[in-house]
Design a protein around this motif. Structure first.
Motif, PDB file in Angstrom:
ATOM      1  N   ALA A  40       0.855  -1.193   0.000  1.00 11.42           N
ATOM      2  CA  ALA A  40       0.000   0.000   0.000  1.00 11.42           C
ATOM      3  C   ALA A  40       0.890   1.242   0.000  1.00 11.42           C
ATOM      4  CB  ALA A  40      -0.902  -0.002   1.224  1.00 11.42           C
ATOM      5  N   ASP A  41       0.431   2.280  -0.683  1.00 14.21           N
ATOM      6  CA  ASP A  41       1.224   3.508  -0.761  1.00 14.21           C
ATOM      7  C   ASP A  41       0.276   4.701  -0.815  1.00 14.21           C
ATOM      8  OD1 ASP A  41       2.873   5.652  -1.435  1.00 14.21           O
ATOM      9  OD2 ASP A  41       4.234   4.393  -2.593  1.00 14.21           O
ATOM     10  N   LYS A  42       0.297   5.500   0.227  1.00 13.10           N
ATOM     11  CA  LYS A  42      -0.619   6.646   0.318  1.00 13.10           C
ATOM     12  C   LYS A  42      -0.227   7.785  -0.626  1.00 13.10           C
ATOM     13  CE  LYS A  42       2.003   8.332   4.271  1.00 13.10           C
ATOM     14  NZ  LYS A  42       2.073   8.380   5.733  1.00 13.10           N
ATOM     15  N   THR A  43       0.928   7.678  -1.295  1.00 13.45           N
ATOM     16  CA  THR A  43       1.383   8.752  -2.189  1.00 13.45           C
ATOM     17  C   THR A  43       0.960   8.539  -3.635  1.00 13.45           C
ATOM     18  OG1 THR A  43       3.533   7.759  -2.742  1.00 13.45           O
ATOM     19  CG2 THR A  43       3.401   9.065  -0.710  1.00 13.45           C
ATOM     20  N   VAL A  44       0.388   7.370  -3.962  1.00 10.39           N
ATOM     21  CA  VAL A  44      -0.034   7.115  -5.340  1.00 10.39           C
ATOM     22  C   VAL A  44      -1.561   7.129  -5.416  1.00 10.39           C
ATOM     23  CG1 VAL A  44       2.042   5.782  -5.835  1.00 10.39           C
ATOM     24  CG2 VAL A  44      -0.033   4.593  -5.118  1.00 10.39           C
ATOM     25  N   HIS A  45      -2.073   7.464  -6.592  1.00  7.84           N
ATOM     26  CA  HIS A  45      -3.520   7.558  -6.775  1.00  7.84           C
ATOM     27  C   HIS A  45      -4.058   6.476  -7.703  1.00  7.84           C
ATOM     28  CE1 HIS A  45      -3.395  11.330  -4.587  1.00  7.84           C
ATOM     29  NE2 HIS A  45      -2.432  11.743  -5.402  1.00  7.84           N
ATOM     30  N   GLU A  46      -3.143   5.664  -8.223  1.00  8.02           N
ATOM     31  CA  GLU A  46      -3.519   4.512  -9.032  1.00  8.02           C
ATOM     32  C   GLU A  46      -2.449   3.449  -8.841  1.00  8.02           C
ATOM     33  OE1 GLU A  46      -1.489   6.070 -13.197  1.00  8.02           O
ATOM     34  OE2 GLU A  46      -3.657   6.087 -12.983  1.00  8.02           O
ATOM     35  N   HIS A  47      -2.745   2.226  -9.258  1.00  3.95           N
ATOM     36  CA  HIS A  47      -1.764   1.151  -9.092  1.00  3.95           C
ATOM     37  C   HIS A  47      -0.549   1.419  -9.978  1.00  3.95           C
ATOM     38  CE1 HIS A  47      -5.398  -0.737  -7.489  1.00  3.95           C
ATOM     39  NE2 HIS A  47      -4.589  -1.554  -6.854  1.00  3.95           N
ATOM     40  N   VAL A  48       0.626   1.394  -9.366  1.00  2.00           N
ATOM     41  CA  VAL A  48       1.864   1.688 -10.089  1.00  2.00           C
ATOM     42  C   VAL A  48       2.807   0.497  -9.932  1.00  2.00           C
ATOM     43  CG1 VAL A  48       3.878   3.189 -10.233  1.00  2.00           C
ATOM     44  CG2 VAL A  48       1.628   4.159  -9.663  1.00  2.00           C
ATOM     45  N   LEU A  49       3.226  -0.079 -11.059  1.00  2.00           N
ATOM     46  CA  LEU A  49       4.162  -1.203 -11.059  1.00  2.00           C
ATOM     47  C   LEU A  49       5.490  -0.727 -11.623  1.00  2.00           C
ATOM     48  CD1 LEU A  49       4.886  -4.178 -10.702  1.00  2.00           C
ATOM     49  CD2 LEU A  49       3.869  -4.631 -12.948  1.00  2.00           C
ATOM     50  N   GLU A  50       6.526  -0.770 -10.789  1.00  6.67           N
ATOM     51  CA  GLU A  50       7.843  -0.308 -11.206  1.00  6.67           C
ATOM     52  C   GLU A  50       8.912  -1.060 -10.437  1.00  6.67           C
ATOM     53  OE1 GLU A  50      10.201   3.948 -11.895  1.00  6.67           O
ATOM     54  OE2 GLU A  50       8.453   3.864 -10.579  1.00  6.67           O
ATOM     55  N   ASP A  51       9.905  -1.570 -11.168  1.00 10.76           N
ATOM     56  CA  ASP A  51      11.041  -2.275 -10.554  1.00 10.76           C
ATOM     57  C   ASP A  51      10.603  -3.420  -9.654  1.00 10.76           C
ATOM     58  OD1 ASP A  51      12.834  -0.519 -11.820  1.00 10.76           O
ATOM     59  OD2 ASP A  51      12.733   0.907 -10.154  1.00 10.76           O
ATOM     60  N   GLY A  52       9.572  -4.139 -10.074  1.00 11.36           N
ATOM     61  CA  GLY A  52       9.125  -5.297  -9.321  1.00 11.36           C
ATOM     62  C   GLY A  52       8.343  -4.969  -8.067  1.00 11.36           C
ATOM     63  N   ILE A  53       7.892  -3.718  -7.939  1.00 14.44           N
ATOM     64  CA  ILE A  53       7.099  -3.295  -6.782  1.00 14.44           C
ATOM     65  C   ILE A  53       5.770  -2.753  -7.272  1.00 14.44           C
ATOM     66  CG2 ILE A  53       7.001  -1.798  -4.745  1.00 14.44           C
ATOM     67  CD1 ILE A  53      10.099  -1.647  -4.944  1.00 14.44           C
ATOM     68  N   LEU A  54       4.681  -3.353  -6.813  1.00 18.24           N
ATOM     69  CA  LEU A  54       3.342  -2.910  -7.165  1.00 18.24           C
ATOM     70  C   LEU A  54       2.793  -2.081  -6.003  1.00 18.24           C
ATOM     71  CD1 LEU A  54       0.812  -2.844  -8.933  1.00 18.24           C
ATOM     72  CD2 LEU A  54       0.167  -5.078  -7.965  1.00 18.24           C
ATOM     73  N   ARG A  55       2.670  -0.790  -6.218  1.00 14.65           N
ATOM     74  CA  ARG A  55       2.185   0.117  -5.181  1.00 14.65           C
ATOM     75  C   ARG A  55       0.695   0.386  -5.405  1.00 14.65           C
ATOM     76  NH1 ARG A  55       6.549   1.956  -2.364  1.00 14.65           N
ATOM     77  NH2 ARG A  55       8.578   1.675  -3.396  1.00 14.65           N
ATOM     78  N   CYS A  56      -0.097   0.119  -4.371  1.00 12.27           N
ATOM     79  CA  CYS A  56      -1.546   0.249  -4.458  1.00 12.27           C
ATOM     80  C   CYS A  56      -1.999   1.513  -3.740  1.00 12.27           C
ATOM     81  CB  CYS A  56      -2.226  -0.964  -3.817  1.00 12.27           C
ATOM     82  SG  CYS A  56      -1.645  -2.552  -4.456  1.00 12.27           S
ATOM     83  N   PRO A  57      -2.907   2.286  -4.336  1.00 13.23           N
ATOM     84  CA  PRO A  57      -3.373   3.523  -3.689  1.00 13.23           C
ATOM     85  C   PRO A  57      -3.984   3.227  -2.327  1.00 13.23           C
ATOM     86  CG  PRO A  57      -4.779   2.926  -5.550  1.00 13.23           C
ATOM     87  CD  PRO A  57      -3.594   2.023  -5.614  1.00 13.23           C
ATOM     88  N   ALA A  58      -3.736   4.126  -1.375  1.00 16.59           N
ATOM     89  CA  ALA A  58      -4.166   3.867  -0.006  1.00 16.59           C
ATOM     90  C   ALA A  58      -4.537   5.173   0.691  1.00 16.59           C
ATOM     91  CB  ALA A  58      -3.047   3.160   0.767  1.00 16.59           C
ATOM     92  N   LEU A  59      -5.353   5.044   1.732  1.00 16.68           N
ATOM     93  CA  LEU A  59      -5.716   6.173   2.578  1.00 16.68           C
ATOM     94  C   LEU A  59      -4.848   6.145   3.837  1.00 16.68           C
ATOM     95  CD1 LEU A  59      -9.624   5.980   2.355  1.00 16.68           C
ATOM     96  CD2 LEU A  59      -8.103   7.567   1.142  1.00 16.68           C
ATOM     97  N   GLU A  60      -4.376   7.316   4.240  1.00 14.08           N
ATOM     98  CA  GLU A  60      -3.506   7.390   5.414  1.00 14.08           C
ATOM     99  C   GLU A  60      -4.302   7.164   6.695  1.00 14.08           C
ATOM    100  OE1 GLU A  60      -0.215  10.384   7.460  1.00 14.08           O
ATOM    101  OE2 GLU A  60      -1.538  11.113   5.868  1.00 14.08           O
ATOM    102  N   VAL A  61      -3.723   6.372   7.597  1.00 16.22           N
ATOM    103  CA  VAL A  61      -4.302   6.165   8.926  1.00 16.22           C
ATOM    104  C   VAL A  61      -3.332   6.775   9.928  1.00 16.22           C
ATOM    105  CG1 VAL A  61      -5.197   4.488  10.578  1.00 16.22           C
ATOM    106  CG2 VAL A  61      -5.369   4.024   8.126  1.00 16.22           C
ATOM    107  N   LYS A  62      -3.583   8.026  10.306  1.00 16.55           N
ATOM    108  CA  LYS A  62      -2.633   8.762  11.136  1.00 16.55           C
ATOM    109  C   LYS A  62      -2.466   8.130  12.514  1.00 16.55           C
ATOM    110  CE  LYS A  62      -3.176  13.226   8.853  1.00 16.55           C
ATOM    111  NZ  LYS A  62      -3.527  14.657   9.005  1.00 16.55           N
TER     112      LYS A  62
END
Length: 389
Positions: A40-62
């Motif tokens: 999960a990655d709160k800095t992306v707004h869509e699924h991003v696949l780069e260098d073998g890492i799939l980052r999924c959009p997420a909401l921050e839980v402070k």
């Protein structure tokens, strides 16, 4: 083999589970296997696949260290997992991304390996006020049972997990696989005398001072308040002793106020967050590592300190003593007097004795490389695949 590793957070975010996942990934790739990290990655707004890492959009839980929670149900995520064609899925945590891994393994009819890193009973206070902790604990145990029922193999870095899972109603074999460390990153040659001196100068620590450090998340469960009290009672009156607390967390401000009240703010020092690639000189400029936490499950920070040659002074935890070989790579204490006695004894040894001790400490963790954990898990992956057929 194609392995998909699901972990709630990943680099550049830093914690013990992230470090474990990175070391495992590096070891698997080094042994010729393909790895996809799903996080999960709160800095992306869509699924991003780069260098073998799939980052999924997420909401921050402070409330929970700023973690991001991603939807475990996603057509895009499932599509990208299918395109990777994993032979096995390995979940490192149990939340939104972990649940997505459970769903993907079931949808693709492939085996699931689950690693338990955390005894969540120690963290309930983050999400539930005092009167509700009992209910929250029961919900947590039910959820852990749900995950374990769907896993083909369960692993953990510490024997402590066996009792935790039994208390949660899970009676399954747990494979204990101690955490690993990138030994070369913490070798004596990895840092220069100038780098070590610069860290001390930055925090106004004299060159000949004896520095004890702690590294980790600054949360209540880490017992840093107890460590400060112990150190203050035993070393606070000796101007040659310093305590360096490396890391960030929600408890830091309260601890800094405690240190001010103790009148020790010039010798109990907080660094704040340090990027992982910059951490080695911080360990290297210190003389010992100490922890008063009872929530650890084979601490990666302790391993990094030992790989740096620092003896570890650990509060006795009968369920988590495997990491310390007393007199070889560390010492155990139960009372404040024992804690102080160990630090003062370490501070009194000669330079030659200190150098010999550092070598013994490094030698004690030489088998904890990324290759070792990868090879052990590869055997379990194959076992899970055979079992699943």
């Amino acid at each position: 083999m194609r392995i998909a590793i699901f972990v709630e957070t990943y680099l550049p975010y830093l914690n013990g589970v992230v470090t474990h996942a990175k070391i495992l990934r590096d070891g698997l790739i080094h042994n010729g296997h393909e790895v996809l990290i799903v996080t999960a990655d709160k800095t992306v707004h869509e699924h991003v696949l780069e260098d073998g890492i799939l980052r999924c959009p997420a909401l921050e839980v402070k409330r929970i260290y700023g973690y991001g929670l991603s939807s475990p149900i996603s057509m895009t995520l499932m599509k990208k997992i299918k395109e990777f064609q994993p032979d096995i899925i390995h979940i490192q945590q149990e939340f939104s991304i972990g649940l997505a891994g459970v769903r993907a393994a079931r949808a693709l009819h492939i085996p699931l390996v689950y690693t338990l890193h955390t005894m969540y009973d120690d963290y309930i206070y983050y999400i539930a006020p005092g009167p509700l902790t009992g209910i929250a604990r029961r919900v947590s145990h039910n959820y852990v049972r749900f995950i374990c029922r769907r896993a083909d193999i369960i692993t953990s870095p510490s024997k402590k997990s066996i009792d935790y899972l039994a208390n949660a109603g899970v009676n399954r074999k747990v494979y204990i696989i101690p955490n690993s460390v990138e030994l070369d990153d913490y070798a004596e040659s990895a840092t220069s005398p100038e780098q070590r001196a610069e860290i001390r100068q930055r925090y106004h620590i004299p060159p000949d001072a004896f520095v004890t450090c702690f590294c980790g998340r600054i949360g209540r469960e880490k017992g840093v308040d107890n460590l400060i009290r112990l150190w203050a009672s035993q070393c606070g009156g000796d101007p040659s002793h310093y305590l360096l607390i490396i890391g960030e967390g929600p408890y830091r401000k309260e601890l800094e106020e405690m240190v001010q009240e103790l009148g020790l703010h010039e010798r109990i020092l907080f660094t704040g967050a340090v990027p992982h690639e910059q951490i080695a000189p911080y360990y290297a400029c210190c003389n010992a590592y100490a922890t008063a936490s009872l929530s650890e499950m084979y601490s990666i920070s302790m391993l990094e300190a030992q790989a740096s040659g620092l003896p570890v002074v650990q509060r006795l935890d009968p369920d988590n003593i495997d990491q310390i070989q007393v007199g070889v790579n560390g010492y155990l204490f139960e009372t404040a007097e024992e804690f102080g006695g160990i630090l003062h004894k370490l501070a009194s040894i000669t330079p030659d004795q200190r150098k010999a001790l550092a070598q013994r400490v490094r030698d004690s963790v030489r088998e904890r490389s990324s290759d070792s954990i990868a090879k052990y898990l590869l055997e379990l992956y194959q076992q899970a695949i055979n079992k699943h057929r």
